[in-house]
Write a protein that holds these residues in place. Structure first.
Motif, PDB file in Angstrom:
ATOM      1  N   HIS A  67       0.840  -1.213   0.000  1.00 13.15           N
ATOM      2  CA  HIS A  67       0.000   0.000   0.000  1.00 13.15           C
ATOM      3  C   HIS A  67       0.868   1.254   0.000  1.00 13.15           C
ATOM      4  O   HIS A  67       1.791   1.368   0.806  1.00 13.15           O
ATOM      5  CB  HIS A  67      -0.920  -0.007   1.224  1.00 13.15           C
ATOM      6  N   PRO A  68       0.545   2.204  -0.868  1.00 12.28           N
ATOM      7  CA  PRO A  68       1.293   3.465  -0.864  1.00 12.28           C
ATOM      8  C   PRO A  68       0.924   4.292   0.366  1.00 12.28           C
ATOM      9  O   PRO A  68      -0.195   4.184   0.869  1.00 12.28           O
ATOM     10  CB  PRO A  68       0.801   4.159  -2.140  1.00 12.28           C
ATOM     11  N   LEU A  70      -0.382   7.237   2.678  1.00  9.95           N
ATOM     12  CA  LEU A  70      -1.407   8.279   2.507  1.00  9.95           C
ATOM     13  C   LEU A  70      -0.705   9.634   2.443  1.00  9.95           C
ATOM     14  O   LEU A  70       0.137   9.941   3.287  1.00  9.95           O
ATOM     15  CB  LEU A  70      -2.387   8.236   3.689  1.00  9.95           C
ATOM     16  N   SER A  84      -6.340   4.038  -5.826  1.00 11.79           N
ATOM     17  CA  SER A  84      -5.726   4.734  -4.692  1.00 11.79           C
ATOM     18  C   SER A  84      -5.805   6.247  -4.894  1.00 11.79           C
ATOM     19  O   SER A  84      -6.110   7.005  -3.967  1.00 11.79           O
ATOM     20  CB  SER A  84      -4.269   4.297  -4.558  1.00 11.79           C
ATOM     21  N   GLU A  87      -9.273   7.346  -4.004  1.00 13.80           N
ATOM     22  CA  GLU A  87      -9.515   7.259  -2.556  1.00 13.80           C
ATOM     23  C   GLU A  87      -8.797   8.370  -1.809  1.00 13.80           C
ATOM     24  O   GLU A  87      -9.342   9.020  -0.922  1.00 13.80           O
ATOM     25  CB  GLU A  87      -9.083   5.880  -2.041  1.00 13.80           C
ATOM     26  N   GLN A  88      -7.545   8.610  -2.185  1.00 10.02           N
ATOM     27  CA  GLN A  88      -6.774   9.628  -1.459  1.00 10.02           C
ATOM     28  C   GLN A  88      -7.310  11.031  -1.778  1.00 10.02           C
ATOM     29  O   GLN A  88      -7.359  11.895  -0.907  1.00 10.02           O
ATOM     30  CB  GLN A  88      -5.281   9.497  -1.790  1.00 10.02           C
ATOM     31  N   PHE A 119       1.162   2.633   7.402  1.00 11.66           N
ATOM     32  CA  PHE A 119      -0.163   2.871   7.991  1.00 11.66           C
ATOM     33  C   PHE A 119      -1.199   2.732   6.888  1.00 11.66           C
ATOM     34  O   PHE A 119      -1.085   3.364   5.825  1.00 11.66           O
ATOM     35  CB  PHE A 119      -0.208   4.288   8.577  1.00 11.66           C
ATOM     36  N   VAL A 120      -2.205   1.865   7.099  1.00 10.87           N
ATOM     37  CA  VAL A 120      -3.245   1.655   6.091  1.00 10.87           C
ATOM     38  C   VAL A 120      -4.611   1.976   6.695  1.00 10.87           C
ATOM     39  O   VAL A 120      -4.936   1.535   7.802  1.00 10.87           O
ATOM     40  CB  VAL A 120      -3.231   0.202   5.562  1.00 10.87           C
ATOM     41  N   LEU A 121      -5.346   2.773   5.964  1.00  9.42           N
ATOM     42  CA  LEU A 121      -6.666   3.231   6.424  1.00  9.42           C
ATOM     43  C   LEU A 121      -7.550   3.365   5.192  1.00  9.42           C
ATOM     44  O   LEU A 121      -7.094   3.789   4.140  1.00  9.42           O
ATOM     45  CB  LEU A 121      -6.488   4.616   7.070  1.00  9.42           C
ATOM     46  N   ALA A 122      -8.809   2.991   5.314  1.00 12.97           N
ATOM     47  CA  ALA A 122      -9.747   3.170   4.193  1.00 12.97           C
ATOM     48  C   ALA A 122     -10.007   4.665   4.076  1.00 12.97           C
ATOM     49  O   ALA A 122     -10.912   5.214   4.718  1.00 12.97           O
ATOM     50  CB  ALA A 122     -11.026   2.395   4.454  1.00 12.97           C
ATOM     51  N   ALA A 123      -9.203   5.337   3.256  1.00 17.71           N
ATOM     52  CA  ALA A 123      -9.169   6.813   3.246  1.00 17.71           C
ATOM     53  C   ALA A 123     -10.486   7.415   2.768  1.00 17.71           C
ATOM     54  O   ALA A 123     -10.913   8.470   3.236  1.00 17.71           O
ATOM     55  CB  ALA A 123      -8.025   7.266   2.341  1.00 17.71           C
ATOM     56  N   ARG A 124     -11.138   6.706   1.861  1.00 18.74           N
ATOM     57  CA  ARG A 124     -12.344   7.275   1.229  1.00 18.74           C
ATOM     58  C   ARG A 124     -13.398   7.662   2.276  1.00 18.74           C
ATOM     59  O   ARG A 124     -14.217   8.539   2.063  1.00 18.74           O
ATOM     60  CB  ARG A 124     -12.925   6.260   0.256  1.00 18.74           C
ATOM     61  N   ILE A 157     -11.132  -1.453   2.353  1.00 18.08           N
ATOM     62  CA  ILE A 157     -10.792  -0.870   1.044  1.00 18.08           C
ATOM     63  C   ILE A 157     -11.221  -1.838  -0.067  1.00 18.08           C
ATOM     64  O   ILE A 157     -11.860  -1.439  -1.045  1.00 18.08           O
ATOM     65  CB  ILE A 157      -9.276  -0.572   0.956  1.00 18.08           C
ATOM     66  N   ARG A 161     -13.956  -1.274  -3.040  1.00 14.86           N
ATOM     67  CA  ARG A 161     -13.546  -1.370  -4.445  1.00 14.86           C
ATOM     68  C   ARG A 161     -14.407  -2.405  -5.188  1.00 14.86           C
ATOM     69  O   ARG A 161     -14.811  -2.196  -6.319  1.00 14.86           O
ATOM     70  CB  ARG A 161     -12.065  -1.738  -4.542  1.00 14.86           C
TER      71      ARG A 161
HETATM   72  N1  LIG Z   1      -1.770   3.544   3.126  1.00 12.82           N
HETATM   73  C1  LIG Z   1      -3.083   3.586   2.772  1.00 12.82           C
HETATM   74  O1  LIG Z   1      -3.975   3.510   3.608  1.00 12.82           O
HETATM   75  N2  LIG Z   1      -3.358   3.711   1.441  1.00 12.82           N
HETATM   76  C2  LIG Z   1      -4.636   3.781   0.989  1.00 12.82           C
HETATM   77  N3  LIG Z   1      -5.793   3.814   1.650  1.00 12.82           N
HETATM   78  C3  LIG Z   1      -6.828   3.910   0.740  1.00 12.82           C
HETATM   79  O2  LIG Z   1      -8.017   3.984   0.977  1.00 12.82           O
HETATM   80  N4  LIG Z   1      -6.311   3.934  -0.520  1.00 12.82           N
HETATM   81  C4  LIG Z   1      -4.944   3.871  -0.409  1.00 12.82           C
HETATM   82  O3  LIG Z   1      -4.095   3.901  -1.305  1.00 12.82           O
END
Ligand SMILES: NC(=O)NC1=NC(=O)NC1=O
Length: 173
Positions: A67-68, A70, A84, A87-88, A119-124, A157, A161
């Motif tokens: 995951h890239p 945020l 991504s 979402e971002q 750190f991964v989070l459902a950014a949307r 996420i 999607r």
């Molecule tokens: N590190 C992340 O949380 N990346 C991301 N979250 C998303 O919802 N899209 C992403 O690319």
């Protein structure tokens, strides 16, 4: 797109459509394809989640590392995947001030140093303030708990999607 159309897809079409449900992990779609036919959308989603749950920890951490960040370098350079990027941008991360961007970069670096994955989070579902506060809060989680939380976000996420893809106009495919 209905589940009958999904079940009728050959391997190439399935991976072409669903290969980025889990960010940059087309292997997961490739594995899920062989579990068809799917009874419905939820069943398809459950197969993606079950594959992640069945991975050894090294594999689960590998999924997170795909995951890239945020509001990171890839967002600045425009090298994010289309999903991504959407979402971002939806989270307002495209229009941060320099200070906000620096703050997130600092927190992302602290998080990665502590857990060994991004750190991964459902950014949307969030806005920039929520991203920063979630990152600050989770920075102090116990590692085993944080791995579970992060994978939960990967699944969220993925579910969002999948919903986008199955709502997509069949003519587009
Ligand atoms: N590190 C992340 O949380 N990346 C991301 N979250 C998303 O919802 N899209 C992403 O690319």
């Amino acid at each position: 797109m209905d589940v009958e159309k999904v079940n009728a897809m050959d391997f190439g079409d399935f991976v072409a459509v669903f290969g980025n449900v889990i960010e940059r992990c087309p292997l997961i779609a490739a594995a899920v394809w062989s579990q068809r036919p799917f009874s419905d959308v939820d069943d398809l989603d459950k197969r993606f989640c079950a594959f992640i749950d069945a991975l050894p920890q090294s594999g689960q951490e590998g999924v997170l590392r795909c995951h890239p960040d945020l509001a990171g370098r890839e967002l600045q350079q425009g090298t994010l995947t289309a999903e991504s990027q959407r979402e971002q941008s939806a989270a307002g991360l495209q229009s941060l001030s320099a200070d906000e961007r620096r703050r997130l970069a600092q927190l992302n670096a602290q998080y990665r140093a502590r857990f060994g994955f991004p750190f991964v989070l459902a950014a949307r579902l969030r806005d920039p303030a929520a991203v920063a506060s979630e990152l600050e809060r989770r920075l102090h989680s116990p590692p085993a708990q944080e791995l579970r939380t992060a994978l939960g976000e990967v699944k969220t996420i993925g579910r969002l999607r999948l919903a986008d893809l199955l709502r997509a106009d069949p003519a587009r495919l």
